[in-house]
Design a protein around this motif. Structure first.
Motif, short mmCIF file in Angstrom:
data_model
loop_
_atom_site.label_atom_id
_atom_site.label_comp_id
_atom_site.label_asym_id
_atom_site.label_seq_id
_atom_site.Cartn_x
_atom_site.Cartn_y
_atom_site.Cartn_z
N LEU A 82 -3.36 3.35 -20.51
CA LEU A 82 -3.22 1.91 -20.37
C LEU A 82 -3.16 1.49 -18.90
O LEU A 82 -2.38 2.04 -18.13
CB LEU A 82 -1.96 1.42 -21.09
CG LEU A 82 -1.92 1.68 -22.60
CD1 LEU A 82 -0.58 1.22 -23.17
CD2 LEU A 82 -3.07 1.00 -23.31
N ALA A 83 -3.97 0.52 -18.55
CA ALA A 83 -3.87 -0.09 -17.23
C ALA A 83 -2.72 -1.10 -17.21
O ALA A 83 -2.05 -1.26 -16.19
CB ALA A 83 -5.18 -0.78 -16.87
N ILE A 84 -2.50 -1.78 -18.34
CA ILE A 84 -1.42 -2.76 -18.46
C ILE A 84 -0.71 -2.53 -19.78
O ILE A 84 -1.34 -2.40 -20.83
CB ILE A 84 -1.97 -4.20 -18.40
CG1 ILE A 84 -2.69 -4.46 -17.08
CG2 ILE A 84 -0.85 -5.22 -18.61
CD1 ILE A 84 -3.42 -5.80 -17.02
N VAL A 117 7.20 -4.49 -18.16
CA VAL A 117 5.80 -4.61 -17.73
C VAL A 117 5.46 -3.42 -16.85
O VAL A 117 6.12 -3.19 -15.83
CB VAL A 117 5.54 -5.91 -16.96
CG1 VAL A 117 4.06 -5.99 -16.55
CG2 VAL A 117 5.94 -7.13 -17.77
N ARG A 118 4.43 -2.69 -17.24
CA ARG A 118 3.94 -1.58 -16.44
C ARG A 118 2.47 -1.80 -16.14
O ARG A 118 1.68 -2.13 -17.03
CB ARG A 118 4.15 -0.24 -17.17
CG ARG A 118 5.61 0.06 -17.47
CD ARG A 118 5.78 1.47 -18.04
NE ARG A 118 5.57 2.49 -17.02
CZ ARG A 118 6.50 2.87 -16.14
NH1 ARG A 118 7.69 2.31 -16.16
NH2 ARG A 118 6.23 3.81 -15.27
N VAL A 119 2.12 -1.63 -14.88
CA VAL A 119 0.74 -1.81 -14.42
C VAL A 119 0.31 -0.52 -13.75
O VAL A 119 0.97 -0.05 -12.81
CB VAL A 119 0.63 -3.00 -13.45
CG1 VAL A 119 -0.78 -3.11 -12.90
CG2 VAL A 119 1.05 -4.29 -14.14
N ASN A 120 -0.78 0.07 -14.24
CA ASN A 120 -1.24 1.39 -13.76
C ASN A 120 -0.12 2.43 -13.83
O ASN A 120 -0.04 3.33 -12.99
CB ASN A 120 -1.78 1.28 -12.33
CG ASN A 120 -3.11 0.54 -12.28
OD1 ASN A 120 -3.90 0.58 -13.22
ND2 ASN A 120 -3.36 -0.15 -11.18
N GLY A 121 0.73 2.27 -14.84
CA GLY A 121 1.82 3.23 -15.05
C GLY A 121 3.08 2.94 -14.26
O GLY A 121 4.08 3.66 -14.41
N PHE A 122 3.10 1.89 -13.42
CA PHE A 122 4.25 1.58 -12.58
C PHE A 122 4.98 0.33 -13.09
O PHE A 122 4.35 -0.62 -13.56
CB PHE A 122 3.81 1.36 -11.13
CG PHE A 122 3.07 2.52 -10.54
CD1 PHE A 122 3.69 3.74 -10.35
CD2 PHE A 122 1.72 2.40 -10.18
CE1 PHE A 122 3.00 4.82 -9.80
CE2 PHE A 122 1.03 3.46 -9.63
CZ PHE A 122 1.68 4.68 -9.44
N ASP A 123 6.29 0.33 -12.92
CA ASP A 123 7.11 -0.79 -13.35
C ASP A 123 7.05 -1.93 -12.33
O ASP A 123 7.20 -1.70 -11.12
CB ASP A 123 8.57 -0.33 -13.51
CG ASP A 123 9.46 -1.43 -14.05
OD1 ASP A 123 10.06 -2.16 -13.22
OD2 ASP A 123 9.54 -1.57 -15.28
N ALA A 139 6.91 -2.12 -7.35
CA ALA A 139 5.97 -3.17 -6.98
C ALA A 139 4.98 -2.71 -5.91
O ALA A 139 3.79 -3.03 -5.96
CB ALA A 139 6.70 -4.42 -6.52
N ARG A 140 5.47 -1.96 -4.93
CA ARG A 140 4.60 -1.53 -3.85
C ARG A 140 3.49 -0.62 -4.37
O ARG A 140 2.32 -0.74 -3.95
CB ARG A 140 5.41 -0.81 -2.77
CG ARG A 140 4.56 -0.35 -1.59
CD ARG A 140 5.42 0.22 -0.49
NE ARG A 140 4.60 0.66 0.64
CZ ARG A 140 5.09 1.19 1.75
NH1 ARG A 140 6.41 1.32 1.91
NH2 ARG A 140 4.29 1.57 2.72
N LYS A 141 3.83 0.28 -5.27
CA LYS A 141 2.82 1.17 -5.83
C LYS A 141 1.78 0.39 -6.61
O LYS A 141 0.59 0.73 -6.60
CB LYS A 141 3.49 2.23 -6.71
CG LYS A 141 4.34 3.22 -5.94
CD LYS A 141 4.97 4.25 -6.86
CE LYS A 141 5.79 5.26 -6.07
NZ LYS A 141 6.44 6.25 -6.97
N ILE A 142 2.22 -0.65 -7.30
CA ILE A 142 1.27 -1.48 -8.05
C ILE A 142 0.31 -2.17 -7.08
O ILE A 142 -0.91 -2.16 -7.29
CB ILE A 142 2.01 -2.53 -8.91
CG1 ILE A 142 2.73 -1.83 -10.07
CG2 ILE A 142 1.04 -3.58 -9.44
CD1 ILE A 142 3.60 -2.75 -10.90
N ARG A 143 0.86 -2.76 -6.02
CA ARG A 143 0.00 -3.49 -5.08
C ARG A 143 -1.02 -2.57 -4.42
O ARG A 143 -2.10 -3.01 -4.03
CB ARG A 143 0.87 -4.18 -4.03
CG ARG A 143 1.63 -5.38 -4.59
CD ARG A 143 2.20 -6.22 -3.48
NE ARG A 143 3.30 -5.56 -2.78
CZ ARG A 143 4.58 -5.68 -3.10
NH1 ARG A 143 4.94 -6.44 -4.14
NH2 ARG A 143 5.51 -5.05 -2.41
N GLU A 144 -0.68 -1.29 -4.29
CA GLU A 144 -1.62 -0.34 -3.69
C GLU A 144 -2.75 0.03 -4.64
O GLU A 144 -3.77 0.56 -4.21
CB GLU A 144 -0.86 0.94 -3.29
CG GLU A 144 0.09 0.73 -2.11
CD GLU A 144 0.95 1.96 -1.85
OE1 GLU A 144 0.93 2.88 -2.72
OE2 GLU A 144 1.63 2.01 -0.82
#
Length: 345
Positions: free
Chosen positions: A19-21, A78-84, A89-94
């Protein structure tokens, strides 16, 4: 170009959908008590082209800003690309690209300089920047104007350049928030081709749009949000099937009174007991399983009532019909379409 493909991990989970989201019970309530998003559950698999539909104020942009870590949720996971979204947040933005409704390019910089600046901002290794800039200029078809200041660009060119700057770090997931609003059809189609291309290369795309034709042509799956709550989801074909039957469009003379009378007659017509009847700008539309079988009978009934039918057509449902059936209203794109004098280069 294969650098666009998201990384894949070798693990025991490779045989199941990644899952991406992944969203469970998302809520966002503003300080004044306004509930912008209420209890949203959603999953978007990696590699999918996902569309998010809804009228203005329904919660589309709020939701996408939560996913992009620009807003913090009131509750829910909410997890985006596996990150909370709260703790990582920083890992998501990357690992995401974000193209907002308004372009963020610098008008005083050339196309090449804008992309190069984005490379620096996203930390693209210095040794690979020249190749990356050239690759992206080619991808968005701006090679011939690479040395022109972007203030000279048409609206479509600015949108494509903005999209390129969102992709410099090869994000596996890209958020597009109404990216084609205000563009003329030619410019819009060129962006469609571009979005399809990066999706074919493996990038997951999350698109919010009010152009239902855009969603129908591009998206693998859709969700409709209304008043902060998701009220429908599925593939475009699935959602059209849920409308049921076919659509009989009837054009009438004599304006609003004639449309109201015709709609009343259609609603009382025995063969259309379970039909959806709506008034349109030129007449009425009847959506029913029996539209083709009994359409001519309704035309006779309207004639017998003294109404003048100037045209009719039976067709398959569109996403416009889906949206109307779900929300009880049509998407109003008139405001977005005003001022479309932008060139489509």
């Amino acid at each position: 170009m294969d650098g666009y493909s998201p990384d894949t991990e070798s693990s025991a989970t490779d045989d199941r959908e990644r899952l991406a989201i992944d969203v469970d019970g998302l809520e966002l309530i503003y300080a004044d008590g306004t509930a912008a998003v209420q209890g949203v559950d959603m999953t978007v698999p990696e590699g999918e082209f996902f569309g998010f539909l809804g009228p203005n104020g329904a919660g589309k942009t709020t939701t996408i800003k939560v996913f992009a870590t620009l807003l913090s949720p009131t509750s829910g996971e909410v997890r985006v690309n596996g990150f909370d979204v709260r703790s990582e947040a920083r890992k998501i933005r990357e690992t995401i690209g974000y193209m907002a409704q308004e372009t963020s390019i610098d008008p005083e910089l050339t196309a090449e300089e804008n992309i190069r600046f984005a490379c620096e901002a996203y930390g693209v290794p210095r040794g690979g920047r020249a190749e990356r800039v050239a690759e992206l200029l080619g991808l968005v078809d701006l090679v011939d104007v690479a040395d022109k200041r972007s203030e000279e660009f048409s609206g479509g060119m600015k949108k494509r350049l903005d999209a390129a700057t969102a992709l410099v770090h090869r994000p596996p997931l890209v958020f597009l928030d109404e990216p084609t609003t205000g563009l003329d059809p030619k410019a819009r189609n060129r962006l469609w081709e571009y979005f399809q291309r990066i999706n074919d290369l493996g990038t997951t795309i999350f698109l919010t749009t009010q152009y239902l034709e855009e969603a129908d042509q591009l998206c693998d799956r859709l969700a409709v949000i209304l008043d902060g709550t998701i009220v429908a989801d599925g593939s475009p074909a699935d959602l059209k099937r849920e409308v049921g039957g076919e659509v009989l469009d009837i054009e009438l003379e004599d304006g609003a009174d004639a449309r109201a009378r015709a709609a009343a007659i259609a609603r009382e017509f025995d063969a259309f007991a379970d039909a959806t009847v709506t008034e349109t700008e030129t007449g009425i539309s009847v959506t029913a399983e029996t539209a083709r079988e009994y359409g001519t009978d309704l035309l006779v009934a309207l004639r017998d009532a003294g109404l003048t039918v100037t045209g009719f057509n039976i067709r398959a449902p569109t996403l416009d019909d889906v949206f109307l059936a779900i929300t009880g209203d049509e998407l109003d794109t008139d405001e977005m379409d005003t001022g479309r004098s932008e060139l489509s280069q």
